[in-house]
Design an enzyme around this catalytic site. Structure first.
Site, PDB file in Angstrom:
ATOM      1  N   ARG A 165      -1.483  57.271 135.716  1.00  0.00           N
ATOM      2  CA  ARG A 165      -2.104  56.348 136.674  1.00  0.00           C
ATOM      3  C   ARG A 165      -1.566  56.552 138.098  1.00  0.00           C
ATOM      4  NH1 ARG A 165      -4.678  55.837 132.654  1.00  0.00           N
ATOM      5  NH2 ARG A 165      -5.540  53.920 131.778  1.00  0.00           N
ATOM      6  N   SER A 237      -7.603  47.269 132.791  1.00  0.00           N
ATOM      7  CA  SER A 237      -6.178  46.954 132.613  1.00  0.00           C
ATOM      8  C   SER A 237      -5.633  46.427 133.934  1.00  0.00           C
ATOM      9  CB  SER A 237      -5.390  48.212 132.253  1.00  0.00           C
ATOM     10  OG  SER A 237      -5.861  48.753 131.059  1.00  0.00           O
ATOM     11  N   GLU A 333      -1.688  47.501 138.054  1.00  0.00           N
ATOM     12  CA  GLU A 333      -2.469  48.714 138.278  1.00  0.00           C
ATOM     13  C   GLU A 333      -3.543  48.434 139.331  1.00  0.00           C
ATOM     14  OE1 GLU A 333      -3.982  50.722 134.607  1.00  0.00           O
ATOM     15  OE2 GLU A 333      -5.831  50.838 135.737  1.00  0.00           O
TER      16      GLU A 333
HETATM   17  N1  EPU Z   1      -2.188  45.188 122.010  1.00  0.00           N
HETATM   18  C1  EPU Z   1      -1.913  43.939 121.508  1.00  0.00           C
HETATM   19  N2  EPU Z   1      -2.538  42.858 122.074  1.00  0.00           N
HETATM   20  C2  EPU Z   1      -3.401  42.989 123.102  1.00  0.00           C
HETATM   21  C3  EPU Z   1      -3.677  44.270 123.626  1.00  0.00           C
HETATM   22  C4  EPU Z   1      -3.049  45.376 123.053  1.00  0.00           C
HETATM   23  O1  EPU Z   1      -1.138  43.779 120.579  1.00  0.00           O
HETATM   24  O2  EPU Z   1      -3.898  41.967 123.555  1.00  0.00           O
HETATM   25  C5  EPU Z   1      -1.549  46.359 121.380  1.00  0.00           C
HETATM   26  C6  EPU Z   1      -2.581  47.186 120.610  1.00  0.00           C
HETATM   27  O3  EPU Z   1      -2.739  46.716 119.298  1.00  0.00           O
HETATM   28  C7  EPU Z   1      -1.961  48.576 120.638  1.00  0.00           C
HETATM   29  C8  EPU Z   1      -1.240  48.601 121.985  1.00  0.00           C
HETATM   30  O4  EPU Z   1      -1.079  47.240 122.387  1.00  0.00           O
HETATM   31  O5  EPU Z   1      -1.011  48.710 119.623  1.00  0.00           O
HETATM   32  C9  EPU Z   1      -1.987  49.390 123.022  1.00  0.00           C
HETATM   33  O6  EPU Z   1      -3.292  48.827 123.206  1.00  0.00           O
HETATM   34  P1  EPU Z   1      -4.607  49.752 123.452  1.00  0.00           P
HETATM   35  O7  EPU Z   1      -4.606  50.910 122.526  1.00  0.00           O
HETATM   36  O8  EPU Z   1      -5.776  48.838 123.495  1.00  0.00           O
HETATM   37  O9  EPU Z   1      -4.396  50.405 124.844  1.00  0.00           O
HETATM   38  P2  EPU Z   1      -3.779  49.811 126.170  1.00  0.00           P
HETATM   39  O10 EPU Z   1      -2.388  50.316 126.315  1.00  0.00           O
HETATM   40  O11 EPU Z   1      -3.976  48.345 126.190  1.00  0.00           O
HETATM   41  C10 EPU Z   1      -4.530  51.851 127.642  1.00  0.00           C
HETATM   42  C11 EPU Z   1      -5.114  52.015 129.010  1.00  0.00           C
HETATM   43  C12 EPU Z   1      -6.607  51.713 128.993  1.00  0.00           C
HETATM   44  C13 EPU Z   1      -7.255  52.726 128.045  1.00  0.00           C
HETATM   45  C14 EPU Z   1      -6.613  52.541 126.646  1.00  0.00           C
HETATM   46  C15 EPU Z   1      -7.114  53.575 125.670  1.00  0.00           C
HETATM   47  C16 EPU Z   1      -3.339  51.501 130.588  1.00  0.00           C
HETATM   48  C17 EPU Z   1      -2.759  50.487 131.532  1.00  0.00           C
HETATM   49  N3  EPU Z   1      -4.436  51.111 129.936  1.00  0.00           N
HETATM   50  O12 EPU Z   1      -4.715  50.471 127.290  1.00  0.00           O
HETATM   51  O13 EPU Z   1      -7.119  51.944 130.304  1.00  0.00           O
HETATM   52  O14 EPU Z   1      -8.647  52.513 127.968  1.00  0.00           O
HETATM   53  O15 EPU Z   1      -5.179  52.714 126.732  1.00  0.00           O
HETATM   54  O16 EPU Z   1      -6.599  54.822 125.982  1.00  0.00           O
HETATM   55  O17 EPU Z   1      -2.812  52.599 130.472  1.00  0.00           O
HETATM   56  C18 EPU Z   1      -7.669  50.875 132.363  1.00  0.00           C
HETATM   57  O18 EPU Z   1      -6.848  51.619 132.900  1.00  0.00           O
HETATM   58  O19 EPU Z   1      -8.334  50.015 133.024  1.00  0.00           O
HETATM   59  C19 EPU Z   1      -7.870  50.951 130.922  1.00  0.00           C
HETATM   60  C20 EPU Z   1      -8.687  50.128 130.287  1.00  0.00           C
END
Ligand code: EPU
Length: 352
Positions: A165, A237, A333
């Site tokens: 990012r 995010s 972000e």
């Molecule tokens: N999780 C929770 N509760 C929640 C949300 C997430 O327990 O409310 C846990 C999930 O179960 C998982 C972990 O947190 O174990 C990670 O969650 P997820 O795979 O949904 O991905 P993320 O880290 O929340 C990142 C990116 C997203 C991207 C996804 C998929 C960042 C800040 N965000 O989200 O990017 O789509 O991975 O690759 O790196 C964005 O930048 O706007 C964005 C949506």
């Protein structure tokens, strides 16, 4: 075209009703001399200048006292060499439409990045990424106008200093570039990337997995997990996933064995901000018209009538709760824009 005291409500995905003192629609490179003259004038009056793409990662904290440049340059040029499809895409093109049209033409490689809101010109700035693929993996170079000397310049992938990012456009070149187009290179020998999280069900070793299947799955997962900004204002995010020392990660894991954690090449460990916020019991937490999304804690939403102050107060509250419970400081972000230009949450909250 220049507008005065123009509402930015439809130009930011949070749907915050801030106004720009001046709004310039940048649709053709031939407008550049006019734009540069205007920028010079703003600078001489000590007024800020903001380059705005799709507004999908931007929170207007109040009215903007200077010039907002809305990048609306359009056009896609395609070519190929023996091994690659090459695309030069103007900055104002919609990112998801680009992904969709490449898939329709059987040009593969962007499928993991489907449904990311925003325009093409914003993609390099924060090196957009999802499901194991980042913009840097497909980028050859980025063309931009240097807003200080007015020259058109090109940076190679390496020179863009892409990281999670992050890029040179958020660092050394911050506030002095207007990205006009990006060049992408997609290998004809397509390789599936579906080891990441929710795509794991599609086994990439299986020859039958197609780019279209990945595209459909990414679209389905994102639509299920992330609110559509056209329906519910949000900026994806809100916070970055924090990267902490191995020591802190170990301490946290000793109390929370189930905590998602992703060791990095440099020994640091990336944590899931969404999980940390969720563990603080903040899903659905509301301040004024702003709320933590009920299904995905990493997303802050506008319930319809949120002011920027509501979102800021909520972001601050979330950050404090996570800090207290986990000793992890979340970094936002989303770009915070105040009347005088870009700022950060700490500074904004001090002025509330
Ligand atoms: N999780 C929770 N509760 C929640 C949300 C997430 O327990 O409310 C846990 C999930 O179960 C998982 C972990 O947190 O174990 C990670 O969650 P997820 O795979 O949904 O991905 P993320 O880290 O929340 C990142 C990116 C997203 C991207 C996804 C998929 C960042 C800040 N965000 O989200 O990017 O789509 O991975 O690759 O790196 C964005 O930048 O706007 C964005 C949506």
């Amino acid at each position: 075209m220049i507008e005065k005291n123009s509402s930015l409500k439809t130009f930011n995905s949070f749907s915050i009703d801030a106004h720009a003192h001046l709004l310039f629609h940048f649709q053709q490179l031939s407008q550049l001399p006019e734009l540069l003259t205007l920028i010079k004038k703003m600078r001489s009056l000590n007024k800020p200048v903001l380059v705005l793409g799709g507004g999908s990662n931007t929170l207007f904290c109040n009215d903007f006292s200077g010039l907002v440049i809305k990048v609306e340059l359009m056009g896609i040029t395609q070519s190929e060499d023996e091994l690659h499809h090459l695309l030069q895409v103007a900055a104002g093109e919609n990112w998801h439409q680009l992904v969709k049209s490449t898939i329709q033409q059987e040009i593969y490689g962007l499928e993991n990045l489907a449904l990311i809101p925003g325009v093409v010109g914003a993609a390099p700035v924060q090196n957009i990424g999802a499901y194991g693929v980042e913009f840097k993996d497909v980028c050859v170079s980025v063309d931009y106008v240097d807003l200080i000397d007015g020259e058109l310049k090109t940076l190679s992938n390496e020179d863009c200093l892409f990281a999670y990012r992050d890029s040179i456009f958020k660092g050394e070149l911050k506030d002095r570039t207007l990205i006009t187009s990006v060049s992408l290179k997609l290998p004809k020998q397509w390789q599936a990337h579906c080891r990441y999280g929710l795509l794991k069900d599609l086994d990439e070793t299986e020859a039958s997995v197609s780019a279209l299947q990945i595209f459909d799955n990414v679209c389905r997962i994102r639509s299920e997990k992330l609110p559509d900004p056209r329906v519910l204002g949000n900026a994806g995010s809100f916070f970055k996933n924090p990267v902490v020392s191995a020591n802190l990660a170990e301490q946290l894991l000793s109390h929370h064995a189930e905590m998602p954690n992703y060791p990095q090449a440099d020994g640091m460990v990336k944590l899931a901000a969404g999980w940390l916020i969720d563990q603080c019991g903040l899903k659905g937490k509301t301040i004024g018209g702003a709320a933590v999304h009920k299904d995905q804690a990493l997303v802050l939403i506008n319930n319809g009538n949120a002011t920027a102050q509501d979102v800021i107060q909520l972001a601050w509250f979330v950050r404090e709760q996570v800090l207290q419970k986990f000793a992890v400081l979340l970094e936002h972000e989303v770009r915070f824009i105040d009347a005088l230009g870009e700022t950060n949450l700490q500074r904004v909250i001090n002025n509330v």
